[in-house]
Design a protein around this motif. Structure first.
Motif, mmCIF file in Angstrom:
data_model
loop_
_atom_site.group_PDB
_atom_site.id
_atom_site.type_symbol
_atom_site.label_atom_id
_atom_site.label_comp_id
_atom_site.label_asym_id
_atom_site.label_seq_id
_atom_site.Cartn_x
_atom_site.Cartn_y
_atom_site.Cartn_z
ATOM 1 N N SER A 133 -47.448 17.453 -4.755
ATOM 2 C CA SER A 133 -46.327 17.541 -4.139
ATOM 3 C C SER A 133 -45.699 18.807 -4.422
ATOM 4 C CB SER A 133 -45.268 16.399 -4.691
ATOM 5 O OG SER A 133 -45.047 16.524 -5.947
ATOM 6 N N SER A 134 -45.971 19.717 -5.354
ATOM 7 C CA SER A 134 -45.256 21.011 -5.572
ATOM 8 C C SER A 134 -45.643 21.977 -4.396
ATOM 9 C CB SER A 134 -45.831 21.598 -6.764
ATOM 10 O OG SER A 134 -45.264 20.958 -7.827
ATOM 11 N N VAL A 135 -46.760 21.637 -3.542
ATOM 12 C CA VAL A 135 -46.920 22.469 -2.495
ATOM 13 C C VAL A 135 -45.781 22.560 -1.250
ATOM 14 C CG1 VAL A 135 -49.403 22.391 -2.833
ATOM 15 C CG2 VAL A 135 -48.425 20.814 -1.014
ATOM 16 N N TYR A 136 -45.140 21.450 -1.242
ATOM 17 C CA TYR A 136 -44.060 21.281 -0.455
ATOM 18 C C TYR A 136 -43.169 22.376 -0.695
ATOM 19 C CZ TYR A 136 -46.292 17.127 1.375
ATOM 20 O OH TYR A 136 -46.951 16.212 1.741
ATOM 21 N N GLY A 137 -42.956 22.892 -1.974
ATOM 22 C CA GLY A 137 -41.907 24.018 -2.318
ATOM 23 C C GLY A 137 -40.627 24.051 -1.777
ATOM 24 N N GLU A 183 -47.296 14.755 5.150
ATOM 25 C CA GLU A 183 -48.530 15.695 4.932
ATOM 26 C C GLU A 183 -48.249 16.786 6.101
ATOM 27 O OE1 GLU A 183 -49.828 11.527 3.757
ATOM 28 O OE2 GLU A 183 -48.716 12.470 5.375
ATOM 29 N N THR A 184 -47.725 16.759 7.020
ATOM 30 C CA THR A 184 -47.691 17.705 8.574
ATOM 31 C C THR A 184 -46.541 18.336 8.065
ATOM 32 O OG1 THR A 184 -46.491 15.962 9.490
ATOM 33 C CG2 THR A 184 -48.722 16.105 10.039
ATOM 34 N N ASP A 185 -45.617 18.376 7.073
ATOM 35 C CA ASP A 185 -44.509 19.266 6.926
ATOM 36 C C ASP A 185 -44.878 20.793 6.239
ATOM 37 O OD1 ASP A 185 -42.745 17.399 7.279
ATOM 38 O OD2 ASP A 185 -42.418 16.766 5.392
ATOM 39 N N ALA A 188 -51.820 9.837 16.041
ATOM 40 C CA ALA A 188 -50.304 10.513 15.747
ATOM 41 C C ALA A 188 -50.201 10.708 14.000
ATOM 42 C CB ALA A 188 -49.384 10.077 16.490
ATOM 43 N N TRP A 189 -50.557 9.411 13.440
ATOM 44 C CA TRP A 189 -50.278 9.072 11.968
ATOM 45 C C TRP A 189 -51.496 9.907 11.281
ATOM 46 C CZ3 TRP A 189 -54.581 6.755 10.132
ATOM 47 C CH2 TRP A 189 -54.964 5.946 11.102
ATOM 48 N N ASP A 190 -52.449 10.455 11.957
ATOM 49 C CA ASP A 190 -53.494 10.933 10.924
ATOM 50 C C ASP A 190 -53.600 12.571 10.827
ATOM 51 O OD1 ASP A 190 -55.844 10.910 9.537
ATOM 52 O OD2 ASP A 190 -57.128 10.155 11.221
ATOM 53 N N THR A 191 -53.702 12.949 9.670
ATOM 54 C CA THR A 191 -53.798 14.297 9.457
ATOM 55 C C THR A 191 -55.375 14.918 9.563
ATOM 56 O OG1 THR A 191 -53.986 14.101 7.134
ATOM 57 C CG2 THR A 191 -52.110 14.389 7.808
ATOM 58 N N LEU A 192 -56.209 14.147 10.121
ATOM 59 C CA LEU A 192 -57.520 14.605 10.360
ATOM 60 C C LEU A 192 -57.391 15.814 11.218
ATOM 61 C CD1 LEU A 192 -60.395 14.171 9.970
ATOM 62 C CD2 LEU A 192 -60.482 12.807 12.212
ATOM 63 N N SER A 193 -58.240 16.950 10.677
ATOM 64 C CA SER A 193 -58.115 18.149 11.032
ATOM 65 C C SER A 193 -58.797 18.306 12.685
ATOM 66 C CB SER A 193 -58.989 19.361 10.343
ATOM 67 O OG SER A 193 -59.163 20.358 11.093
ATOM 68 N N VAL A 203 -53.820 13.537 2.331
ATOM 69 C CA VAL A 203 -53.021 12.487 2.116
ATOM 70 C C VAL A 203 -52.056 12.430 0.739
ATOM 71 C CG1 VAL A 203 -53.412 10.088 1.663
ATOM 72 C CG2 VAL A 203 -55.184 11.272 3.066
ATOM 73 N N ASN A 204 -50.783 12.164 1.000
ATOM 74 C CA ASN A 204 -49.911 11.712 -0.099
ATOM 75 C C ASN A 204 -50.042 10.583 -0.628
ATOM 76 O OD1 ASN A 204 -48.254 14.046 0.513
ATOM 77 N ND2 ASN A 204 -46.815 13.022 1.749
ATOM 78 N N ILE A 205 -50.236 10.613 -2.114
ATOM 79 C CA ILE A 205 -50.125 9.266 -2.841
ATOM 80 C C ILE A 205 -48.881 9.288 -3.796
ATOM 81 C CG2 ILE A 205 -51.327 7.877 -4.384
ATOM 82 C CD1 ILE A 205 -54.073 9.179 -3.879
ATOM 83 N N GLY A 206 -47.941 8.577 -3.200
ATOM 84 C CA GLY A 206 -46.403 8.618 -4.044
ATOM 85 C C GLY A 206 -46.109 6.856 -3.933
ATOM 86 N N ASN A 207 -44.913 6.923 -4.556
ATOM 87 C CA ASN A 207 -44.401 5.311 -4.634
ATOM 88 C C ASN A 207 -43.588 5.101 -3.269
ATOM 89 O OD1 ASN A 207 -44.742 3.196 -6.187
ATOM 90 N ND2 ASN A 207 -42.363 3.142 -6.793
ATOM 91 N N SER A 208 -43.216 6.257 -2.697
ATOM 92 C CA SER A 208 -42.479 6.041 -1.459
ATOM 93 C C SER A 208 -40.942 5.816 -1.769
ATOM 94 C CB SER A 208 -42.956 5.222 -0.362
ATOM 95 O OG SER A 208 -44.189 5.715 0.055
#
Length: 356
Positions: free
Chosen positions: A136-140, A149-151, A255-260, A268-273
């Protein structure tokens, strides 16, 4: 769990003696996979803890391991050649956001050179699915919450985050050039039994039990998406089967997919939301330990961010799974493990390591 010829599938896990790697290997073994571990046993933190984890995994005939560095391409290549893994989960890395301020070269060597070697071997031996850990640190400097994931991820705030962002970009190029399925997953503040001594939960529990001060950055005005390690590895396990496939027509990608649109690649984010305030997290630890912490209030540390929060919609769409362990339950499991581990160590035998 089996190949077309009926043999169990083999998964190579780098960083198998690490916190997350240990839990993932155990889950895969329990589900019938053959698991090959690869770990350098570096001394970034107590090597005895890593060896305890590997010792428990080695009790299973389904687990075998190699001790070597990612930077040793010959050792990694020999392992791929011998084992011919069906999937690779690349978790090994120089960990720690704050340590990257002190020793950035170790991140360059492990996270960039080492990851390049993993990708080269996966390409040469045509691995069916390469999954690699990001963060998640890549979101900086991105301030939009929750993180999707698209941010924007072009403004990392630490060299650790920069190396992980570089891994994502490197992996996309390999997926495009060699039609190699790659899934990158971004972790959010993972915690739980067998955690690393440099992580906040471990430090807080140790300080509270020992009666020594704990460092509370930004005076506790921080929020984190704490993700229980059991939930995290379940997500990784399910993603192994969610193999990206190159889209014939990019316009058909949901629209919900990050497939290139250019490669069999997704993030894919893996978090507790969910978000938990740091002071509330410490309060919960105090309740579980039965005593108050001595809190040393400090300003925000260089490279840190005030909040993280995962949008885990994509994980749910791909796997039907959503992490759900409550923080209080996860802390309880960790504290029970902590007592078990250190009490057992004093008695001279290994703890069982199972979660309560």
């Amino acid at each position: 769990m089996v190949r077309h010829d009926g043999a169990p599938r083999t998964v190579l896990v780098t960083g198998s003696a690490g916190f997350i790697g240990y839990h993932l290997c155990r889950l895969l073994i329990d589900e019938g996979f053959n698991v090959v571990g690869f770990d350098a046993m570096t001394d970034y933190y107590d090597v005895n803890l890593k060896r305890r984890r590997h010792a428990m995994l080695l009790q299973s005939a389904r687990f075998r391991m190699v001790e070597a560095r990612l930077e040793d391409h010959a050792a990694l290549h020999a392992l791929f050649d011998r084992e011919r893994p069906d999937a690779v989960v690349h978790l090994a890395a120089q960990a720690g956001v704050r340590y990257s301020l002190e020793n950035p070269r170790s991140y360059l060597e492990s996270n960039l050179v080492g990851t390049f070697n993993v990708m080269e071997c996966a390409r040469e031996f045509r691995v069916g699915h390469l999954l690699m850990a990001s963060t998640s640190s890549v979101y900086g400097a991105n301030t939009k919450l929750p993180y999707a994931e698209t941010d924007q991820t072009d403004h990392p705030l630490t060299f650790y985050a920069a190396t992980k962002k570089a891994n994502e970009v490197m992996a996309h190029s390999y997926a495009h050039l060699w039609d190699m399925p790659v899934t990158m997953f971004r972790f959010f503040t993972v915690y739980g039994p067998w955690g690393r001594p440099d992580m906040a939960l471990f430090k807080f529990v140790k300080g509270i039990i020992d009666g020594t001060p704990i460092d509370v950055y930004n005076h506790g005005e921080m929020y984190r998406d704490f993700t229980y390690v059991g939930d995290l590895v379940r997500g990784i396990r399910l993603l192994i089967d969610a193999v990206p496939v190159r889209a014939d027509d990019p316009a058909t990608i949901p629209a919900w997919d990050t497939l290139s649109p250019a490669a069999p690649f997704r993030v894919v984010n893996i978090g507790n939301s969910d978000t938990v305030k740091l002071t509330d997290f410490i309060d919960a630890i105090e309740r579980e330990c039965g005593r108050k912490a001595i809190r040393r209030e400090l300003p925000m540390q260089k490279g840190d961010v005030p909040a993280t929060w995962a949008d885990a919609t994509l994980l749910r769409e791909l796997t039907g799974y959503a992490p759900q362990t409550r923080v209080a339950d996860g802390i309880r499991a960790f504290v029970a493990w902590y007592h078990d581990y250190f009490d057992a160590g004093e008695r001279g035998h290994d703890p069982h390591g199972r979660q309560p």
